[in-house]
Design an enzyme around this catalytic site. Structure first.
Site, PDB file in Angstrom:
ATOM      1  CG  ASN A   1      -0.143  -0.055   2.514  1.00  0.00           C
ATOM      2  OD1 ASN A   1       0.527   0.903   2.855  1.00  0.00           O
ATOM      3  ND2 ASN A   1      -0.191  -1.175   3.231  1.00  0.00           N
TER       4      ASN A   1
ATOM      5  CG  ASP B   1      -6.046  -5.400   6.759  1.00  0.00           C
ATOM      6  OD1 ASP B   1      -5.460  -5.349   7.862  1.00  0.00           O
ATOM      7  OD2 ASP B   1      -6.697  -4.457   6.277  1.00  0.00           O
TER       8      ASP B   1
ATOM      9  CE  LYS C   1       9.652 -12.024 -14.078  1.00  0.00           C
ATOM     10  NZ  LYS C   1      10.510 -11.278 -14.970  1.00  0.00           N
TER      11      LYS C   1
ATOM     12  CE  LYS D   1     -11.025  -0.026  11.614  1.00  0.00           C
ATOM     13  NZ  LYS D   1     -10.273   0.449  10.480  1.00  0.00           N
TER      14      LYS D   1
ATOM     15  CE  LYS E   1      -8.101  -2.954  14.426  1.00  0.00           C
ATOM     16  NZ  LYS E   1      -7.099  -3.477  13.525  1.00  0.00           N
TER      17      LYS E   1
HETATM   18  O1  C5P Z   1      -8.437  -2.786  11.155  1.00  0.00           O
HETATM   19  P1  C5P Z   1      -7.590  -1.723  10.591  1.00  0.00           P
HETATM   20  O2  C5P Z   1      -6.544  -2.253   9.667  1.00  0.00           O
HETATM   21  O3  C5P Z   1      -8.293  -0.550  10.024  1.00  0.00           O
HETATM   22  O4  C5P Z   1      -6.843  -1.141  11.900  1.00  0.00           O
HETATM   23  C1  C5P Z   1      -5.871  -0.187  11.799  1.00  0.00           C
HETATM   24  C2  C5P Z   1      -4.984  -0.223  13.018  1.00  0.00           C
HETATM   25  O5  C5P Z   1      -4.598  -1.568  13.286  1.00  0.00           O
HETATM   26  C3  C5P Z   1      -3.677   0.510  12.826  1.00  0.00           C
HETATM   27  O6  C5P Z   1      -3.272   0.990  14.097  1.00  0.00           O
HETATM   28  C4  C5P Z   1      -2.750  -0.561  12.291  1.00  0.00           C
HETATM   29  O7  C5P Z   1      -1.396  -0.251  12.556  1.00  0.00           O
HETATM   30  C5  C5P Z   1      -3.207  -1.755  13.083  1.00  0.00           C
HETATM   31  N1  C5P Z   1      -3.079  -3.024  12.361  1.00  0.00           N
HETATM   32  C6  C5P Z   1      -2.190  -3.968  12.814  1.00  0.00           C
HETATM   33  N2  C5P Z   1      -2.098  -5.178  12.176  1.00  0.00           N
HETATM   34  C7  C5P Z   1      -2.852  -5.448  11.100  1.00  0.00           C
HETATM   35  C8  C5P Z   1      -3.755  -4.497  10.621  1.00  0.00           C
HETATM   36  C9  C5P Z   1      -3.854  -3.289  11.274  1.00  0.00           C
HETATM   37  O8  C5P Z   1      -1.487  -3.709  13.790  1.00  0.00           O
HETATM   38  N3  C5P Z   1      -2.727  -6.601  10.505  1.00  0.00           N
END
Ligand code: C5P
Length: 409
Positions: free
Chosen positions: A221, A290, A300, A350, A354
């Site tokens: 990204n 994600d 390759k 979140k 989280k």
């Molecule tokens: O769920 P989302 O990706 O929107 O959440 C964003 C937050 O979660 C950010 O703080 C990002 O650094 C953290 N994150 C993480 N590990 C992942 C995805 C997101 O620590 N795999």
């Protein structure tokens, strides 16, 4: 100048710059200009040897005032003919004192309290933080006398900016080159910062992750890591012990920050897990992918090998969620959310999903608040029920505000 150092909170501070006899001292002119751009005013003192290389006018032309060259008022070429106590002036007016470039003799004078000229007198009479950035020939730097003086200055608690290794002006190789200007710049900001994070261990994740599908292709990204770098720098300036877990392409960080470069989400997760038990705070700004493509193999993929290629993805570990759930009562967790709509709702969701103590959200589709922008405007909510919108700020200034908020949690 590096964006992650562009704080405006130092505007109005006052610095005193000591300059010694070294060809590297011309870099003090560039630094003076950078500090001045940040709104920091400076006075300067040049030793007699410094004046063999540079003139007071060069510093005055860049805004330094006053420029001291002698201990005794009314001396030749002295811009201070009315100040009868020039050795006490920086101590009364400056918030920090930096010596760049510091010579072996000035270091020896400071180590042993020998105040036989203007710069050492002023430094001895200075009660605030002193930053010393030496530059000299590698044989002078490695001489046991210089090593001992450096150790004395270190034990006294001064902020020391160790010289680099490489080729020096006299064409010899070795340690003794003046440290990079942004290292000295950051050391001075640290000297000017409140130390309200002293003793706090902070981990910051930043940048993107890269999930390789075959040896030459990856899923990622556009994150640049600037927000996370600004947070890591701000925490470091305010006295924290900082570990930065950097995805690929993450920006430069001062050498006082422990930097761990990782590539994939799994590597970042594993490093974060290893560090987390010794941390007090985790700040998760990384744009962790994600999903990761299921790797194709070690060779390759050839473009003619399949029509309607289908890429299969598997979920990556959620680092914030996993560490937030496992946190101890003294540990605090800050998450970030990059959204394209329903900002308040998503931030609040979140925050609780989280197990975060604070969540900072921004809309990536708004101008001045997306990936790679120098600024950000955010909505913040915390676990104590407080929330606020912060207007468009530079990422370093926003980082400063987030840390101040975090201090009160
Ligand atoms: O769920 P989302 O990706 O929107 O959440 C964003 C937050 O979660 C950010 O703080 C990002 O650094 C953290 N994150 C993480 N590990 C992942 C995805 C997101 O620590 N795999």
């Amino acid at each position: 100048m590096d964006e992650q150092l562009r704080f405006t909170v130092f505007s109005g501070k006052r610095l005193h710059i000591g300059v010694c006899g070294s060809i590297a001292s011309y870099k003090a002119l560039d630094l003076l200009r950078r500090w001045s751009d940040a709104g920091i005013t400076s006075g300067v003192t040049m030793t007699a040897a410094a004046r063999q290389f540079l003139t007071p006018l060069a510093f005055e032309a860049l805004g330094a005032s006053p420029v001291y060259t002698t201990l005794y008022a009314g001396g030749e070429n002295d811009s201070l003919d009315r100040d009868i106590f020039p050795h006490l002036s920086p101590g009364a007016s400056a918030d920090a004192f930096v010596i760049v470039a510091a010579s072996a003799s000035t270091m020896a004078r400071l180590a042993h309290g020998l105040a036989d000229e203007i710069l050492s007198c002023q430094a001895l009479a200075f009660p605030g933080p002193l930053v010393i950035a030496p530059a000299m020939n590698p044989r002078m730097w490695s001489n046991p006398a210089t090593r001992k003086n450096w150790e004395i200055l270190q034990k006294r608690g001064h902020i020391l900016v160790e010289p680099d290794s490489g080729r020096v002006a006299c064409r010899e190789e070795g340690a003794g080159r003046l440290a990079k200007p942004h290292e000295i710049y950051a050391a001075v900001l640290k000297a000017l910062s409140p130390q309200d994070f002293s003793g706090v261990h902070v981990m910051v994740t930043l940048g993107p992750t890269r999930e390789f599908w075959d040896p030459v292709r990856f899923w990622s990204n556009p994150s640049t890591g600037l927000m996370g770098a600004s947070l890591a720098v701000a925490a470091f300036l305010r006295g924290a012990t900082v570990h930065a877990l950097c995805g690929p392409g993450a920006p430069w960080l001062p050498r006082g920050i422990a930097r761990h470069d990782v590539l994939s989400a799994k590597e970042m997760y594993s490093m974060a897990n290893d560090l987390w038990p010794t941390m007090d705070t985790g700040i998760f700004t990384a744009a962790v992918a994600d999903f990761a493509p299921i790797p194709l193999g070690e060779h390759k993929f050839k473009k003619g090998s399949a029509e309607n290629l289908t890429l299969r993805l598997t979920p990556n570990p959620d680092i914030l969620h996993s560490l937030g759930r496992a946190k101890k009562p003294h540990q605090k967790v800050v998450g970030f959310a990059a959204e394209t709509g329903n900002l308040e709702q998503e931030v609040r969701r979140k925050l609780s999903a989280k197990h975060a103590d604070m969540l900072v959200g921004n809309l990536v589709n708004e101008p001045g608040s997306g990936f790679g922008a120098a600024t950000n405007s955010v909505f913040i909510a915390d676990a104590q029920g407080r929330s606020d919108y912060l207007p468009e700020l530079s990422k370093p200034d926003l980082a400063w505000r987030i840390l101040t908020w975090l201090c009160a949690l």
